[in-house]
Design a protein around this motif. Structure first.
Motif, PDB file in Angstrom:
ATOM      1  N   TRP A  73       0.837  -1.200   0.000  1.00 42.82           N
ATOM      2  CA  TRP A  73       0.000   0.000   0.000  1.00 42.82           C
ATOM      3  C   TRP A  73       0.875   1.254   0.000  1.00 42.82           C
ATOM      4  N   PRO A  74       0.575   2.238  -0.854  1.00 44.75           N
ATOM      5  CA  PRO A  74       1.403   3.450  -0.935  1.00 44.75           C
ATOM      6  C   PRO A  74       1.485   4.167   0.408  1.00 44.75           C
ATOM      7  N   LEU A  75       2.682   4.620   0.737  1.00 45.85           N
ATOM      8  CA  LEU A  75       2.890   5.370   1.968  1.00 45.85           C
ATOM      9  C   LEU A  75       2.341   6.783   1.821  1.00 45.85           C
ATOM     10  N   TYR A  76       2.217   7.453   2.949  1.00 46.57           N
ATOM     11  CA  TYR A  76       1.776   8.846   2.918  1.00 46.57           C
ATOM     12  C   TYR A  76       2.795   9.689   2.152  1.00 46.57           C
ATOM     13  N   GLY A 118      -3.266  -3.161   3.238  1.00 42.04           N
ATOM     14  CA  GLY A 118      -3.610  -1.761   3.046  1.00 42.04           C
ATOM     15  C   GLY A 118      -4.766  -1.367   3.945  1.00 42.04           C
ATOM     16  N   ILE A 119      -5.676  -0.561   3.420  1.00 43.74           N
ATOM     17  CA  ILE A 119      -6.839  -0.111   4.187  1.00 43.74           C
ATOM     18  C   ILE A 119      -7.846  -1.248   4.271  1.00 43.74           C
ATOM     19  N   PRO A 120      -8.222  -1.687   5.463  1.00 43.82           N
ATOM     20  CA  PRO A 120      -9.208  -2.773   5.569  1.00 43.82           C
ATOM     21  C   PRO A 120     -10.556  -2.333   5.007  1.00 43.82           C
ATOM     22  N   MET A 121     -11.209  -3.254   4.309  1.00 50.77           N
ATOM     23  CA  MET A 121     -12.540  -3.003   3.750  1.00 50.77           C
ATOM     24  C   MET A 121     -12.574  -1.682   2.976  1.00 50.77           C
ATOM     25  N   ASN A 122     -11.680  -1.574   2.013  1.00 46.46           N
ATOM     26  CA  ASN A 122     -11.570  -0.349   1.211  1.00 46.46           C
ATOM     27  C   ASN A 122     -12.715  -0.310   0.198  1.00 46.46           C
ATOM     28  N   PRO A 180     -20.753  -0.227   6.469  1.00 49.25           N
ATOM     29  CA  PRO A 180     -21.925  -0.251   5.580  1.00 49.25           C
ATOM     30  C   PRO A 180     -21.621   0.197   4.159  1.00 49.25           C
ATOM     31  N   VAL A 181     -20.735   1.186   3.999  1.00 51.56           N
ATOM     32  CA  VAL A 181     -20.430   1.679   2.651  1.00 51.56           C
ATOM     33  C   VAL A 181     -19.684   0.613   1.858  1.00 51.56           C
ATOM     34  N   PHE A 182     -18.730  -0.058   2.493  1.00 49.98           N
ATOM     35  CA  PHE A 182     -18.026  -1.153   1.825  1.00 49.98           C
ATOM     36  C   PHE A 182     -19.006  -2.266   1.459  1.00 49.98           C
ATOM     37  N   ASN A 183     -19.913  -2.595   2.374  1.00 50.63           N
ATOM     38  CA  ASN A 183     -20.887  -3.650   2.106  1.00 50.63           C
ATOM     39  C   ASN A 183     -21.739  -3.318   0.885  1.00 50.63           C
ATOM     40  N   HIS A 184     -22.137  -2.056   0.794  1.00 51.16           N
ATOM     41  CA  HIS A 184     -22.965  -1.656  -0.348  1.00 51.16           C
ATOM     42  C   HIS A 184     -22.220  -1.868  -1.660  1.00 51.16           C
ATOM     43  N   HIS A 185     -20.979  -1.415  -1.734  1.00 57.19           N
ATOM     44  CA  HIS A 185     -20.226  -1.543  -2.984  1.00 57.19           C
ATOM     45  C   HIS A 185     -19.825  -2.993  -3.253  1.00 57.19           C
ATOM     46  N   LEU A 186     -19.687  -3.786  -2.205  1.00 58.04           N
ATOM     47  CA  LEU A 186     -19.437  -5.215  -2.399  1.00 58.04           C
ATOM     48  C   LEU A 186     -20.632  -5.862  -3.103  1.00 58.04           C
TER      49      LEU A 186
END
Length: 560
Positions: free
Chosen positions: A21-24, A102-106, A149-155
């Protein structure tokens, strides 16, 4: 400058992503150099060479598909040219999600997957079918703790976009990949996932050439009162019931047996301001797909309940949906028209003069305008209507607006929230404390299923002419009937408000006389719908067939 998830997608598209995952404040550098007339390029990420020197022509092919000209509204590519570049990014993104790197549940990665298959359509069908298995595994893993919830929707949106593409050609393979997971979600009652599961199962059932036992076993459970108490479940349940109605030939006995229970749920949903529109969606699905023999014995009761609700509702949106629903019913079954006057003498004329005209001037969708035009044409064929100048004038004014013949274009928008408790939910209700919010998936209808409420009316103007010609050829119309001729000739016309004069408000409806399953008062010990054993088991509570009214009216035996 870009966010880390955008940078990840960019690197994946270029084929240089290292699964880190890209660093800051990461830096991506594209270096070019010219040697002996040949331009070469390489890519560095945080000063690390990720792509060695190669001819610019080779790299330009990848960059070209990512570039857009200034002011360009659409990409300069088609699905066939982008297929290879896009599909190769799907598997790495799913691996990132499955491995929690990286970011969990991106949610942005899942949104990207959904958009890839929505864009590619049939070009991505083969890869999409293979992608359903890892998506199904992710779905099952997330169901253990659906915390985003947002990740779930896009999943689910990603799953739906693939199902929409693949299910028409390979329904059995799609069902084999998803139904076991959906079965576990239903069995474990994962409330966050139920609204989405119902929608996708409706899409699967629409395309299924053979009826799987799961659908038959599931039907009775769909009518469980507990499911309908959650507002988030209601639109998804109605979407799935619509699929059952569309296949009524295969589910005929099942639907006839449970029609009373379906109408109980309809009334329960209708009595809640936040779900009353969904109740009319259910009623429209009944009118549109089921033969009238399935529900004819309940029609008078249904109309009485709807009219009673209309009197208490202050929402213009509900009035609009009421008129559209009644128009659809009249268009499909002209025999229902006398029911209005059976409920109350003069009720039909009262509705046409006071309820119909304001709605027909509202901005309506094309399919809504179609059913309204066909309903008005049927009403004009009635002697009761033809003998009343005001009724003919009101119908003609409505036709002028519906057919777009008025010289003044109505640009106003319907404020559907007026008189309603609904509130806009940011992020589809993500973070709501007490109840999962419903958010409709974009890919829950089969390709070509956008015909709407009137698939039998392909072109509005021609259908209006054909429907009105028998009216003009019948008995003489009142003096103001020349308006109808203007409609037939499609002549722009501005009509005076005097054609639709202000009349008294609709007459108050008497208390409806309803059968037991819709009775506003019921005692389990005396209810005709309950057997003695049911009444005894109720122990002071209303039986299931009566509970919706008690819950809404606050009767002593309200179900908890």
């Amino acid at each position: 400058m870009a966010h880390d998830n955008m940078l990840t997608a960019f690197l994946i598209a270029l084929g240089v992503y290292k699964e880190q995952w890209p660093l800051y404040a990461s830096q991506v550098v594209l270096e070019t150099a010219e040697s002996e007339g040949v331009v070469a390029a390489r890519i560095l990420v945080n000063d690390e060479v990720c792509l060695e020197w190669q001819p610019w022509v080779d790299l330009h092919g990848k960059l070209h598909h990512l570039a857009m000209s200034k002011g360009q509204l659409a990409p300069r590519y088609d699905p066939s040219s982008m297929k290879g570049h896009l599909l190769q990014t799907v598997h790495p993104m799913l691996q990132l999600v499955a491995s929690s790197k990286g970011i969990p549940m991106n949610e942005y990665l899942m949104r990207t997957v959904a958009r890839i298959f929505s864009f590619l359509k049939q070009q991505g069908a083969e890869t999409g079918l293979a992608t359903l298995s890892p998506l199904s595994a992710i779905l099952l893993a997330m169901s253990a703790n659906p915390s985003n919830p947002v990740f779930n929707h896009h999943l689910f949106e990603a799953v739906a976009s693939i199902v929409k593409v693949c299910v028409p050609a390979q329904p059995d393979a799609v069902e084999s990949a998803l139904l076991p997971t959906f079965g576990q979600i239903l069995e474990r009652n994962v409330v966050d996932f139920l609204p989405y599961t119902f929608q996708i199962m409706g899409l699967l059932l629409d395309a299924s050439p053979s009826i799987k036992p799961l659908y038959t076993e599931l039907f009775a459970r769909l009518l469980n009162p507990e499911l309908w108490r959650s507002q988030a479940n209601v639109p998804g349940l109605i979407r799935l019931l619509r699929a059952y109605f569309a296949k009524h030939a295969s589910f005929a006995e099942l639907l006839k047996t449970h029609m009373q229970a379906i109408l109980e749920r309809f009334q329960f949903v209708l009595m809640n301001r936040k779900t009353e529109v969904a109740a009319l969606d259910l009623l429209n699905a009944i009118y549109q797909y089921l033969p009238i023999e399935f529900y004819q014995q309940f029609l008078k009761t249904l109309m009485t309940v709807l009219l009673t609700r209309l009197q208490s509702s202050k929402s213009p949106k509900f009035k609009r949906d009421f008129v559209v629903s009644c128009s659809l019913c009249i268009h499909k079954n002209q025999s229902v028209i006398p029911l209005f006057n059976e409920i109350q003498a003069g009720l039909l004329s009262n509705l046409v003069l006071n309820v119909w005209p304001p709605v027909l001037k509202m901005p309506l969708k094309t399919d809504e305008r179609k059913v309204c035009v066909m309903a008005v044409a049927r009403l004009l064929s009635l002697d009761e209507m033809r003998q009343n100048t005001q009724l003919v004038g009101a119908c003609a004014v409505g036709l002028v607006h519906l057919l777009g013949l008025s010289s003044s274009n109505n640009k106003s928008k319907l404020n559907g929230d007026e008189g309603s408790d609904d509130e806009f939910l940011e992020n589809a209700g993500a973070g709501q404390e007490y109840e999962v919010s419903f958010n409709k998936l974009q890919n829950t209808d089969l390709p070509g299923a956008a015909a709407g409420l009137a698939p039998d009316v392909p072109e509005l103007q021609s259908a209006a002419k054909a429907a009105l010609k028998p009216v003009l050829g019948a008995a003489p119309l009142p003096e103001r009937s020349e308006i109808v001729f203007f409609v037939l000739a499609q002549t722009p016309l501005s009509l005076s408000r005097s054609l639709a004069p202000s009349l008294p408000l609709p007459l108050p409806l008497p208390p409806p006389s309803l059968p037991p399953f819709l009775s506003p008062r019921c005692n389990p010990a005396r209810c005709p719908a309950a057997t003695s054993s049911e009444a005894k088991a109720a122990s002071g509570r209303c039986v299931d067939r009566c509970f919706p009214n008690h819950r809404r009216s606050g009767m002593p035996f309200a179900a908890s």
